[in-house]
Structure formats: C-alpha cells, structure tokens
Design a protein around this motif. Structure first.
Motif, PDB file in Angstrom:
ATOM      1  N   GLU A   1       0.829  -1.200   0.000  1.00 20.63           N
ATOM      2  CA  GLU A   1       0.000   0.000   0.000  1.00 20.63           C
ATOM      3  C   GLU A   1       0.868   1.256   0.000  1.00 20.63           C
ATOM      4  O   GLU A   1       0.681   2.186   0.799  1.00 20.63           O
ATOM      5  CB  GLU A   1      -0.968  -0.009   1.194  1.00 20.63           C
ATOM      6  N   THR A   2       1.836   1.252  -0.912  1.00 18.60           N
ATOM      7  CA  THR A   2       2.755   2.379  -1.050  1.00 18.60           C
ATOM      8  C   THR A   2       2.866   2.737  -2.537  1.00 18.60           C
ATOM      9  O   THR A   2       2.330   2.039  -3.397  1.00 18.60           O
ATOM     10  CB  THR A   2       4.157   2.018  -0.526  1.00 18.60           C
ATOM     11  N   THR A   3       3.576   3.810  -2.789  1.00 24.70           N
ATOM     12  CA  THR A   3       3.919   4.190  -4.154  1.00 24.70           C
ATOM     13  C   THR A   3       5.413   3.940  -4.333  1.00 24.70           C
ATOM     14  O   THR A   3       6.228   4.427  -3.535  1.00 24.70           O
ATOM     15  CB  THR A   3       3.599   5.672  -4.412  1.00 24.70           C
ATOM     16  N   ILE A   4       5.757   3.162  -5.360  1.00 23.33           N
ATOM     17  CA  ILE A   4       7.163   2.800  -5.581  1.00 23.33           C
ATOM     18  C   ILE A   4       7.802   3.833  -6.503  1.00 23.33           C
ATOM     19  O   ILE A   4       7.329   4.047  -7.621  1.00 23.33           O
ATOM     20  CB  ILE A   4       7.282   1.404  -6.234  1.00 23.33           C
ATOM     21  N   PRO A   5       8.880   4.475  -6.047  1.00 28.72           N
ATOM     22  CA  PRO A   5       9.572   5.415  -6.931  1.00 28.72           C
ATOM     23  C   PRO A   5      10.318   4.672  -8.051  1.00 28.72           C
ATOM     24  O   PRO A   5      10.699   3.514  -7.888  1.00 28.72           O
ATOM     25  CB  PRO A   5      10.566   6.123  -5.999  1.00 28.72           C
ATOM     26  N   VAL A   6      10.498   5.370  -9.173  1.00 31.84           N
ATOM     27  CA  VAL A   6      11.185   4.791 -10.321  1.00 31.84           C
ATOM     28  C   VAL A   6      12.396   5.650 -10.654  1.00 31.84           C
ATOM     29  O   VAL A   6      12.293   6.885 -10.723  1.00 31.84           O
ATOM     30  CB  VAL A   6      10.251   4.710 -11.553  1.00 31.84           C
ATOM     31  N   VAL A   7      13.551   4.990 -10.825  1.00 33.49           N
ATOM     32  CA  VAL A   7      14.756   5.700 -11.257  1.00 33.49           C
ATOM     33  C   VAL A   7      15.304   5.018 -12.500  1.00 33.49           C
ATOM     34  O   VAL A   7      15.074   3.824 -12.723  1.00 33.49           O
ATOM     35  CB  VAL A   7      15.834   5.726 -10.148  1.00 33.49           C
ATOM     36  N   PHE A   8      16.027   5.781 -13.316  1.00 35.95           N
ATOM     37  CA  PHE A   8      16.628   5.242 -14.535  1.00 35.95           C
ATOM     38  C   PHE A   8      18.134   5.166 -14.328  1.00 35.95           C
ATOM     39  O   PHE A   8      18.796   6.164 -14.039  1.00 35.95           O
ATOM     40  CB  PHE A   8      16.297   6.125 -15.737  1.00 35.95           C
ATOM     41  N   ASN A   9      18.650   3.937 -14.475  1.00 36.12           N
ATOM     42  CA  ASN A   9      20.073   3.718 -14.248  1.00 36.12           C
ATOM     43  C   ASN A   9      20.455   2.373 -14.843  1.00 36.12           C
ATOM     44  O   ASN A   9      19.618   1.460 -14.865  1.00 36.12           O
ATOM     45  CB  ASN A   9      20.365   3.746 -12.737  1.00 36.12           C
ATOM     46  N   ASP A  10      21.676   2.224 -15.297  1.00 34.09           N
ATOM     47  CA  ASP A  10      22.088   0.968 -15.919  1.00 34.09           C
ATOM     48  C   ASP A  10      22.960   0.101 -15.016  1.00 34.09           C
ATOM     49  O   ASP A  10      23.476  -0.926 -15.457  1.00 34.09           O
ATOM     50  CB  ASP A  10      22.857   1.258 -17.227  1.00 34.09           C
ATOM     51  N   GLU A  11      23.122   0.499 -13.741  1.00 32.19           N
ATOM     52  CA  GLU A  11      24.066  -0.200 -12.864  1.00 32.19           C
ATOM     53  C   GLU A  11      23.436  -1.292 -12.003  1.00 32.19           C
ATOM     54  O   GLU A  11      24.134  -2.012 -11.312  1.00 32.19           O
ATOM     55  CB  GLU A  11      24.762   0.813 -11.942  1.00 32.19           C
ATOM     56  N   ALA A  12      22.123  -1.428 -12.007  1.00 36.97           N
ATOM     57  CA  ALA A  12      21.469  -2.428 -11.141  1.00 36.97           C
ATOM     58  C   ALA A  12      21.731  -3.847 -11.656  1.00 36.97           C
ATOM     59  O   ALA A  12      22.126  -4.053 -12.804  1.00 36.97           O
ATOM     60  CB  ALA A  12      19.972  -2.157 -11.077  1.00 36.97           C
ATOM     61  N   ALA A  13      21.481  -4.821 -10.788  1.00 31.16           N
ATOM     62  CA  ALA A  13      21.668  -6.243 -11.149  1.00 31.16           C
ATOM     63  C   ALA A  13      20.414  -6.749 -11.866  1.00 31.16           C
ATOM     64  O   ALA A  13      19.644  -7.554 -11.330  1.00 31.16           O
ATOM     65  CB  ALA A  13      21.945  -7.058  -9.886  1.00 31.16           C
ATOM     66  N   PHE A  14      20.220  -6.259 -13.098  1.00 32.84           N
ATOM     67  CA  PHE A  14      19.010  -6.623 -13.845  1.00 32.84           C
ATOM     68  C   PHE A  14      18.974  -8.124 -14.126  1.00 32.84           C
ATOM     69  O   PHE A  14      20.000  -8.710 -14.501  1.00 32.84           O
ATOM     70  CB  PHE A  14      18.968  -5.872 -15.178  1.00 32.84           C
TER      71      PHE A  14
END
Length: 871
Positions: A315-328
């Motif tokens: 029951e929250t709002t998830i923020p979104v960031v743009f970045n290529d360093e995450a463990a996709f």
C-alpha cells in the motif's frame, strides 16, 4: 479367435466408412504401356472415387484425428504443400484401412497481410482475392487425390469462423487475460503495421517489405500467455506427447526457466509496467524502488523523472529511477530493489543519492522468519487483484496481438469516452469487417455499457496466430452457429493423434496453440491440456539454386552451364562468370521453384506423391531432383507389368495337372511368397504406423515387388501365396498412390481363377481403398529382440500369435532362460528394464546394466557356488 477378430474389425470398418463397391478398370484387358498419358487417364477415371469417405462423429472408440497445418491461400500449391498433404493423406488412408474412424479436415488460414497487399496491388477486395485463391487451391488438392473431409472445411476469414475467434477473445478478456497497454513496438513504415520480433531480420528490416523497422510507442492489445507459462513448461513432460524430439527443447527455450514471478503494476503515466522478480515477498517492502534501464521506453515520457508505480501489496507508491548499474535479471530492463530485505539494494539506494532509513517496525515486520508467509500473501493478493503473480521466466513476454491492418479478425471492443474500453456483448458478434473503403463514420456506434452515442469500435485487428491457435477444435464442429464448438465432440475426439507441419511453426504457432488449448481446458471445453499427442515435423523441399559469384544475383537453371555437378561448379552461359550452385528452399525469389501442376502434368499426381515420399524420411529435407525420379517410374512400370504377367499366366493354355502343387519344389516356391508377404507387410506396417518413415515403407514394398517379379509362371498361376502377396502389394500401395492402386486392383480382381476366393482376408467385390490392411499370419515367426545397454544380445523367433500375448514379465523369463543373456549378466547388476511390443511386428526387451565392483562380484560368485552345492 484370429478370424473372429478380423470379422469384428471388418464389421466396424464397413460401418465407419462409406461402402466402396468395385469400380470397373478404365484400361480393361488391354495390354498397354504405362505412359504419362495413361496415368492421366487412370487418374481422371478414379479421381471421383478418391474422397467419398466421411468422418463418423458417433464412432468414438476407433477415432484417429490426423491434422496437417492449414494453408494460407496464396492461389497455388507449392511443393512444400504437396509434401505435407501427401504425408497426411497417406497416413489417413492407412489408418482407415486399419479400421480407424479417421478425421482428416482441411481449411484455410485466410486472414493476413499478404492477401491484403496482393488485393490492394490488384485493386480488388481482399475477400474477393482470397475466395478466388481458395477455389484454385482446393481444385489442386482434389487433383492430388487427398481424402480430406470437405464437409468440415473452414476459413479463418469467414464471419462464421471469426465470430468465435472474437468470442474466444471475450472469454480471455473476462478472465483478465486480454488487456491493453502501451508498448514500444516494431513498426513497419511501408506496410504500416506492428511486427513481432520474429518478423524483423538481423539487420533490423521487415521480413516482408524489407523496410527499416522503426520503434514506436503504441497502445496495443495483449493476451496474458505468461499466466500459463509454468503449465506450458510442465506440459512438455506430459507422457501423452510422442515424437516431439527437439521440438520439446525449442519450446523449453522459448518459455525459459520459470524461476520467478511477473506482475503488471499501474504507473503514474496510466499504463502497466511488467515487474519480474524471483522474490515476490520483496513487494512487501515499504521502501521498495524500481530501477529501469536508460533505454526503457518510459524514459521517453515527458514526466519520466516523476514516474512512480502503485504497490498494492505494501500500500505504497514505488519510486522509479533510470540507471544501468542495477543487477538486472536476464532479458529484463526492470529491477525491483528491496533495501529492507537486501543489503545490496541499500547500497544501490545510497549510490543513487536517495535518502533511506529502516525503522524498527520494518525490521520487526520483515525478517527471514516470515519471508515465506509474505510471499504467499503477495501471490494470493496478486491473484485477487488480477495483477499477475504468475510463475514465469524473466524473458517471456505476453503475446502482442494488435495489428494495424484491415484484413484480420476485428477486436470486439468499443471505446467510450465515459466507460473506456467496453467488450462487445456476445449476442452482437460477429463484429464484421466494414467495407474496405468505408470512412471513419462506419466505426461509430453506441456504447454497449452506457448507451451513449459517439463511441468508436476498436480499429486494430488480431494477429493471424490467434486464428490458428484454436482451429483444430473448430474443425470438429465447423458449422455450429450456436457455440464455439460442441464440448462433447471435443471430449470424444481430442487430442489430435498426429499433427503434421513445418518446423518453422514449431515455436510460435505451437506455443500459442498449446496456450489456447490449456486455457480452453481450464474452461472445461477441451478434455486434455495438450492439444497434439504426436508430431510429425516435415522437412523442407529444397531445389538447386544458382547465384552469380560476386553479385549474388539469382539466375535460372536454363541460364547456367553445369561444369561439375558433384563439385557444384557452373558458369553463366552468357558471360562465363562462375556460378555458385547450392540446395535451398524452393522460392520464387531464388528462381528455383517447381510448379506442382507441371509435375502432375508431366508424370501424373500419383507419381508425384510417390516421388515426394521416397528416398528420405518425412522429417528430413527433400532435395528435389529429376535424378531421383527413375526409381519410382521404373517401380510403377514393374508393378504394371506384374499385373499383365499375372493375367497372362492365369490365362495360359496349359493343363494344370502337369504341375504337381503338392510337390516339394512347388511348396518351397509358394513358401517363399508366404515369407516375402509377411516380411514386407511387417516392415511396411511398422513404417506406416509407428515410425512414419514412409520412404522406408516404399523400400519394403519395392522389395516385395522384386519377390513377385522373380516368381515362376506356374507359381503365379497356381500359388495361393503369390495371389495373397500380390493383393497385399496393391493394398499397401493404395494410401500413397490411390488412383494407380485402384486401377491395379481392378485389373487384379478381374483375373479369373481366384485361389483365395473363400478367404475373408480380401473383399473381392470392393475397391482397393475399402480393403483391410494386410495382416501378418499367425504362424509367421517374428522377432523378440533382447538388448543389453542398447546393443543386441540375441533375437528369439516367436510365432506371431504367441508374440502378441507376451508381456514384460514373459520377456524377462525368456531372457533369463537364454544362455547368451545369462552368461553376459554374470558380473553385472541390472539397473532397469524396458519392454516394447509392436503387435504383429516385433517385441524388444531392453536390459540396462552396470558392472559390479570386485568385492560384490566375488561375493556373488561365492553365493552362486553355495547354491550349486546345495542343489
């Protein structure tokens, strides 16, 4: 007992099939050379008798559903069509002769871009163009002699069919499995339509128009195939699937390992975002955030920096960031980070310069001890909220079915300014295609929900893969106006026993068809989750192509001088430039296509059928070369001469008392025919029924022809076994060359002096296609093969009537009373055994062993000695 069984089969056979009373030969008693002209005369005479058998919907016990992939009506058959439909027809005719109630339908995959483009080029309506092509191809299939059940014919572009494709869409929509969302798609600027990834080549060009494909953000319709991903993956282990071979691996690779869960969550930009994670409990993290790659299409939105996603689980709002360093995850451009769960995600949060703080309440709520419970809560809530939570691989996407073209099934949705996307009520189906030149006014309608005028029908049509995802079920009840199909019929005759088609459809079409049947099974409309029991994936028909070295330009064979065929060396006649010769799939663009009608006209349709089946297995590529034709042409001539010789031998003016039919010499010659008949019937039957190696079945029949040709005249005249063997020869040929075999049979039964007239084995007053398939004689000795670790140890001869009764336990008893087996097993430990019985053909016992360690070997030896002394 055997006679009773045969009698029972015969009665059932006559009930299931339309009776085929014997038709007179078209050549009579004339001694004629078997020319192409005579073959045409034979085929014209017999063609009207080729297809008067119909499927009996009341005979459930004997059902055999053989299905070939339905063709796109291009207007002309190509040699690939000739191959697949000849294979299908040969199997169907064989199964009918074995007493099966065979269903072999045909129809037309008649929507799609090629028809629309062709019609536009010619200034005609796509419906008119398609109808003309269907009529032309139907005529060619009838000339080919295929025994399709035309009473069940369907066409995917007919409102009678696409009404139910629309109904199927509404069923999916009602269950939340059809939805609309924005997506970055492949756009063909020439054909002005969306393309699937598979329709874009390695250079980023459209497979059809050749145009450079653009990426475009469009609102599209999807079917949530990922909801069934785990079922579809597990279904590949279904024991009912036979002969799927490498297709299993292709399907596995497409679906991927279902080691995570996919969710579709609403964004602040009013679209849905696919979030895949192996840890659904991470969605319970109140501090969860999403990292999207910089190349993600949402980055292009004007408000991308303020983008967020609703999280109904915390029951929250998830923020979104743009970045290529995450463990996709593999093949994903979205990463769900849960800093309360993972230290690495806390570090990622810090590296992105975001403020973060874990409270005692968070740690109390989220600790390793309750992660499993949190996971259950998330998955249950996802199901209730219809936002996913399905087991699926990270790479598998939902099925994008929107096509921005006219010639396709209209999507039955109305867009209303007040109500949004509203399904068209079932009673208003079909939503018909408007006239091709109709303006936008033709799309205006009242909203089905609020009744407000000015609503607009959906303009997208469905991908043609939707049409072909369920046609095998509609075939059973092709003209039912009241329901998609009768579930009772489906329950009685599904699954398809043998599905035949090209390998190019072994991934997408097969995946979509499997999905749709799994879905309909869950709705109680299909009796099994898997729609196709056995697959026969036929190879392509290849032909020589000629390309000028350097330019790569394709030229015709007539423009080329072949220097050395074995070394693929050739020259262009006009310029003496070197030409590259290779085997490639027949294609107009490669100038190496062969027109079936040209082959039919030159050699006859039955000869074409035999040529396409001969030499190589159906699953292998077929190199089409006139160098292979003489084998079939000569075989037909030898069969023709055999009938002439048989007639001449019977009519020879020689007193029969001069031949002692009880003599040892006569009986020995007759016995040769007994052995030959049984040996080749056994081999041909195995390859028709079990292996589907139709080329080997032809080889077996050619072997029987050789035996018949070697038979002395007096045996032909007075030998019962010769008469039986010749009858078996013609009957076994009939599924592959029905016109030619019909003429041979008519000549055969017209010969006087029948020696097996009282035998129930042959129906002398009926055509060859109404005969029972030849059976191996009860006294004939068949093989019980005993193999150890896949290598043959010994072969034990067993009379046919005994072999058919042997089970696994009996075979083991026989093996352990055979010296060659017991001596080999002295120092071995049996791991497992496997027994296969092919009734009337052979039985195989496989014993899999491993060597005993030395200590166990000596102990076993001592034990055996002790037992011997005790005795």
């Amino acid at each position: 007992m055997q006679a009773l069984r045969h009698s029972h089969i015969l009665r059932g056979f006559k009930l299931n099939l339309c009776r085929r009373l014997l038709t007179q030969s078209c050549t009579g008693s004339e001694q004629l050379e078997l020319t192409s002209e005579l073959k045409h005369r034979i085929e014209k005479h017999w063609n009207k008798h080729m297809n008067n058998i119909h499927f009996n919907t009341k005979d459930v016990q004997n059902k055999y559903y053989v299905l070939s992939m339905f063709p796109y009506p291009s207007g002309n058959l190509h040699m690939g069509h000739v191959r697949v439909y000849t294979i299908s027809d040969a199997v169907a005719r064989f199964q009918r002769m074995c007493g099966k109630n065979v269903f072999q339908p045909i129809g037309w995959d008649s929507f799609g871009l090629p028809a629309e483009n062709a019609a536009n080029e010619r200034g005609v309506a796509p419906a008119e163009w398609t109808k003309k092509n269907i009529a032309q191809m139907k005529q060619q299939l009838e000339r080919l002699g295929c025994s399709f059940d035309w009473a069940h014919e369907l066409s995917s572009s007919s409102p009678e069919y696409y009404k139910w494709t629309q109904s199927l869409f509404l069923m999916l929509h009602k269950r939340g499995l059809a939805y609309q969302n924005e997506a970055l798609v492949n756009w063909d600027p020439v054909d002005k339509t969306v393309l699937a990834d598979e329709q874009v080549d390695a250079n980023g060009c459209s497979w059809r128009s050749g145009a450079k494909v653009e990426k475009k953000l469009l609102k599209q319709w999807f079917i949530r195939t990922t909801a069934y991903a785990k079922q579809l993956l597990d279904g590949l282990d279904d024991p009912t699937l036979r002969d799927w071979r490498d297709i299993i691996n292709l399907q596995r690779h497409w679906i991927g390992e279902c080691n995570g869960y996919a969710f579709t969550l609403p964004t602040s930009a009013s679209n849905l975002l696919r979030v895949w994670t192996p840890n659904p409990e991470h969605l319970k993290d109140p501090h969860a955030f999403l990292v999207l790659r910089n190349k993600h299409y949402l980055k292009k939105l004007s408000n991308a920096e303020q983008l967020s996603v609703e999280n109904p689980f915390a029951e929250t709002t998830i923020p979104v960031v743009f970045n290529d360093e995450a463990a996709f995850p593999a093949d994903c451009d979205v990463y769900l980070a849960a800093p309360t769960f993972r230290a690495e995600d806390r570090e990622l949060w810090d590296s992105l310069g975001l403020a973060f703080c874990i409270t005692n309440k968070d740690e109390e709520h989220i600790n390793p001890g309750n992660w499993e419970q949190l996971r259950k809560e998330v998955l249950q809530a996802a199901s209730r909220l219809n936002v996913g939570g399905y087991r699926v691989s990270s790479k598998l996407q939902d099925w994008l079915i929107s096509r921005q073209r006219y010639w396709g099934t209209p999507i039955p949705i109305v867009h209303c300014a007040k109500c949004g996307a509203v399904p068209v009520p079932e009673q208003q189906l079909p939503v018909s295609l408007p006239p091709r030149d109709a303006g936008k006014e033709s799309l205006l309608c009242d909203c089905p929900k609020c009744g407000q005028s000015g609503a607009q029908r959906e303009t997208d049509t469905m991908d043609t893969f939707v049409d072909s995802s369920w046609y095998y079920l509609r075939y059973l009840d092709a003209h039912n106006p009241n329901e998609i199909f009768d579930a009772k019929l489906a329950n009685n005759f599904m699954p398809v026993d043998l599905y035949i088609g090209g390998k190019e459809h072994a991934v997408l079409h097969l995946y979509y068809a499997r999905f749709m049947n799994h879905f309909l099974h869950s709705c109680g409309l299909s009796p099994t989750s898997e729609p196709f029991s056995r697959l026969l994936v036929q190879g392509m028909v290849m032909s020589r192509s000629y390309r000028v070295k350097g330019s790569g330009r394709y030229v015709r064979e007539s423009e080329v001088e072949i220097v050395n065929a074995k070394k693929n060396q050739a020259l262009l006649k006009a310029t003496k430039e070197p030409v590259v010769m290779s085997w490639e799939k027949m294609s107009k663009s490669k100038l190496n296509g062969v027109e079936p009608d040209d082959i039919f006209n030159e050699y006859g349709t039955d000869t074409a059928r035999l040529i396409i089946l001969a030499d190589v297995a159906p699953t292998s590529h077929r190199n089409w070369s006139s160098a292979t034709f003489p084998g079939i042409l000569n075989w037909q001539k030898r069969l023709w001469l055999t009938l002439d010789d048989f007639k001449a031998a019977r009519e020879e003016q020689q007193p029969d008392e001069q031949v002692d039919t009880a003599s040892e010499a006569f009986l020995a010659e007759d016995a040769k025919l007994f052995d030959a008949r049984n040996f080749y019937v056994k081999g041909a039957t195995f390859n028709y029924r079990h292996a589907h190696q139709l080329s080997v079945a032809i080889s077996k029949m050619q072997g029987l022809t050789n035996s018949l040709r070697r038979t002395p005249k007096h045996i032909q005249r007075l030998g019962k076994q010769f008469e039986r063997a010749l009858a078996a020869q013609i009957i076994m040929l009939a599924p592959m060359a029905p016109h030619f075999a019909s003429e041979l049979w008519s000549k055969f039964v017209s010969v006087p002096g029948r020696l097996n007239a009282e035998c129930e084995e042959l129906q002398w007053t009926e055509d060859v296609l109404a005969q029972r398939w030849p059976d191996v004689d009860a006294a004939y000795q068949l093989d019980l093969s005993i193999k150890i670790n896949a290598f043959e140890n010994c072969v034990i001869k067993v009379a046919r009537n005994q072999l058919d009764k042997i089970n696994h336990s009996d075979a083991m008893d026989i093996a352990f009373n055979t010296d060659s087996v017991t001596s080999y097993l002295i120092d071995k430990k049996i791991r497992t055994t496997n027994f296969v019985l092919y009734p009337g053909i052979e039985a195989i016992l496989n014993i899999y062993v491993e060597r005993l360690p030395k200590a166990q070997k000596s102990a076993k030896s001592s034990n055996d000695e002790g037992k011997a002394e005790a005795k």
